[in-house]
Structures are given as C-alpha cells and as structure tokens.
Design a protein around this motif. Structure first.
Motif, mmCIF file in Angstrom:
data_model
loop_
_atom_site.group_PDB
_atom_site.id
_atom_site.type_symbol
_atom_site.label_atom_id
_atom_site.label_comp_id
_atom_site.label_asym_id
_atom_site.label_seq_id
_atom_site.Cartn_x
_atom_site.Cartn_y
_atom_site.Cartn_z
ATOM 1 N N ASN A 152 0.808 -1.223 0.000
ATOM 2 C CA ASN A 152 0.000 0.000 0.000
ATOM 3 C C ASN A 152 0.844 1.278 0.000
ATOM 4 O O ASN A 152 0.329 2.354 0.232
ATOM 5 C CB ASN A 152 -0.932 0.019 1.224
ATOM 6 N N ARG A 153 2.146 1.144 -0.278
ATOM 7 C CA ARG A 153 3.026 2.310 -0.220
ATOM 8 C C ARG A 153 3.950 2.368 -1.431
ATOM 9 O O ARG A 153 4.344 1.339 -1.979
ATOM 10 C CB ARG A 153 3.901 2.278 1.039
ATOM 11 N N MET A 185 -2.172 0.423 -8.589
ATOM 12 C CA MET A 185 -3.490 1.024 -8.421
ATOM 13 C C MET A 185 -4.571 -0.047 -8.349
ATOM 14 O O MET A 185 -5.459 -0.005 -7.488
ATOM 15 C CB MET A 185 -3.772 1.999 -9.566
ATOM 16 N N ASN A 188 -4.730 -1.910 -5.126
ATOM 17 C CA ASN A 188 -5.284 -1.111 -4.031
ATOM 18 C C ASN A 188 -6.660 -0.527 -4.357
ATOM 19 O O ASN A 188 -7.153 0.343 -3.634
ATOM 20 C CB ASN A 188 -4.305 0.012 -3.670
ATOM 21 N N LEU A 190 -7.673 1.494 -6.673
ATOM 22 C CA LEU A 190 -7.617 2.930 -6.910
ATOM 23 C C LEU A 190 -7.944 3.237 -8.361
ATOM 24 O O LEU A 190 -7.608 2.465 -9.268
ATOM 25 C CB LEU A 190 -6.219 3.473 -6.587
ATOM 26 N N ASP A 194 -9.032 9.369 -7.505
ATOM 27 C CA ASP A 194 -8.960 8.997 -6.095
ATOM 28 C C ASP A 194 -7.815 9.735 -5.402
ATOM 29 O O ASP A 194 -6.889 10.234 -6.048
ATOM 30 C CB ASP A 194 -8.765 7.484 -5.942
ATOM 31 N N VAL A 196 -4.713 9.788 -2.465
ATOM 32 C CA VAL A 196 -3.762 9.045 -1.638
ATOM 33 C C VAL A 196 -3.058 10.048 -0.733
ATOM 34 O O VAL A 196 -3.227 11.262 -0.875
ATOM 35 C CB VAL A 196 -2.743 8.266 -2.503
ATOM 36 N N SER A 208 0.971 6.756 0.168
ATOM 37 C CA SER A 208 0.319 5.601 0.769
ATOM 38 C C SER A 208 -1.194 5.700 0.621
ATOM 39 O O SER A 208 -1.753 6.802 0.585
ATOM 40 C CB SER A 208 0.680 5.498 2.258
ATOM 41 N N THR A 209 -1.826 4.556 0.552
ATOM 42 C CA THR A 209 -3.289 4.528 0.561
ATOM 43 C C THR A 209 -3.825 4.777 1.962
ATOM 44 O O THR A 209 -5.011 5.048 2.136
ATOM 45 C CB THR A 209 -3.805 3.164 0.069
ATOM 46 N N ARG A 210 -2.964 4.686 2.967
ATOM 47 C CA ARG A 210 -3.374 4.872 4.356
ATOM 48 C C ARG A 210 -2.790 6.163 4.916
ATOM 49 O O ARG A 210 -1.733 6.618 4.465
ATOM 50 C CB ARG A 210 -2.908 3.688 5.211
#
Length: 219
Positions: A152-153, A185, A188, A190, A194, A196, A208-210
């Motif tokens: 996710n990074r 993408m 995740n 995406l 979107d 991030v 990161s997605t988080r």
C-alpha cells in the motif's frame, strides 16, 4: 518500519517575521479561512490550527491574514525556526499541524497525522509539490528517482548510481509529477480521481493509501 524514522509534511518557507503560508487546499478541507480568526494550540514542538467553530479545549485565538500565519516568536526561537528555511505542514484528523523538527513515528501516531492528500490524475500521474522534491535534493523537472513498492506504499528515492548500481529502471520526474503503476493502483482498488496520502520519510517522499500515522510501527 524503523522507529528511528523521521516524518515530515509539506515544506513551507519561513519568511520575514516568521510567517508561513498555509496551503489553501488544506485550509478549505477544514474550514480554515484565508483571512480571519482561527484556534491554535501551541505545543513544545507543534502548532495545531483549527477552525473557530471546533470544540478544542485550551485553544487560543490566532489570526490568518492572506493565507499567512505568524509563528509565535518564542516558539520559533525554541524550535530554531530560521527565516529562509522551512517548516512542515500536515493534515491531522482535526486540523492542520506545523512543525520545524520532523516527527518520530510515535509523535506521528499521537497527533494522528494524515499527511497531504493528493489526487491521481489522468495517465496515472500524481503531482508532488516542488518543495517536497527539493527537500530530498531531487529536481522537480527531469530529476531521477527509483520507485520502491509495497502493498500500500510507494517510496521515491533519489537515484544515485554509486548507491544503486544494480537498478535497471530509473524514473524521471516531469513538472513535479510521477507515474504510478496501473498494477499497484488495481491492487489497491484505486482509480483516476482517487486520493492518496503524501508525506516525507528519511528515505524520500512516500505515497500511501493509508494515513501517515498508520504506516509506522511504534512498538
């Protein structure tokens, strides 16, 4: 991730009278005016800024003028905030945060630092502000980087041939933008449009997605 990691937000220039310009996109996100009063909590290393209507115990009233915020003189001195150098601006769960000293992972988690929200544009491009690239000595136009990918990074490191002699693929930054792989993408979930999260680490810009605080193990 290493607990010795140092985390930064968007580098913002400290100008005369210790003024910094707040990112207007982040201000709109929290309802912080371009001109008008705000609430602030002045910590030992952190200034937290909130809109007037937020219920923030122990906050004091400060002023934003033409998008600029004055760092308190005593705080600036204690944190070695020098005119002509940079402070770091981040979004948190409740408002904005200004620091001069990079955060530790524990501080990042305690403050619930999100990072800087950035969108994925057509062509699977993300735009990373010039001051971010320059902080890591990467040219925002035709700078060479290598991309390291986890679930996710994404981490973008400055390419140095002597440090990475076996790297086969070097990416170019073009007009502060960099390409994101479609496979990453898709993995995740995406799509173009979107958002991030962007923040800086000891190694370079990280996407990161988080939120930032969820990326660091403080045990």
């Amino acid at each position: 991730m290493d607990t010795s990691e140092k985390i930064i937000g968007l580098p913002i220039l400290i100008s005369a009278r210790h003024r910094v310009v707040l990112d207007q996109g982040l201000c709109r996100r929290y309802g912080i005016p371009e001109n008008g009063p705000v609430q602030a909590i002045i910590g030992s290393e952190t200034i937290s800024i909130f809109p007037v209507g937020a219920q923030i115990p122990a906050a004091e009233q400060k002023q934003v003028t033409i998008g600029r915020f004055n760092l308190p003189t005593r705080w600036a001195k204690q944190n070695h905030a020098e005119i002509g150098r940079y402070a770091f601006l981040s979004a948190t769960e409740q408002g904005l945060q200004i620091r001069v000293i990079p955060s530790t992972p524990q501080q990042c988690r305690q403050s619930r630092v999100l990072g800087i929200p950035i969108k994925i544009f057509k062509g699977n491009l993300i735009y990373i502000p010039k001051t971010f690239w320059k902080h890591f000595a990467i040219q925002p136009n035709h700078g060479q980087v290598i991309r390291e990918e986890t679930d996710n990074r994404l981490i973008f490191r400055k390419y140095r041939p002597e440090q990475f002699p076996d790297v086969k693929k070097v990416l170019l930054v073009y007009r502060s933008s960099i390409h994101v792989q479609l496979e990453w993408m898709s993995k995740n979930e995406l799509n173009v449009g979107d958002t991030v999260w962007l923040f800086g680490t000891s190694d370079g810009p990280m996407v990161s997605t988080r939120p930032a605080y969820e990326n660091f193990d403080c045990r």
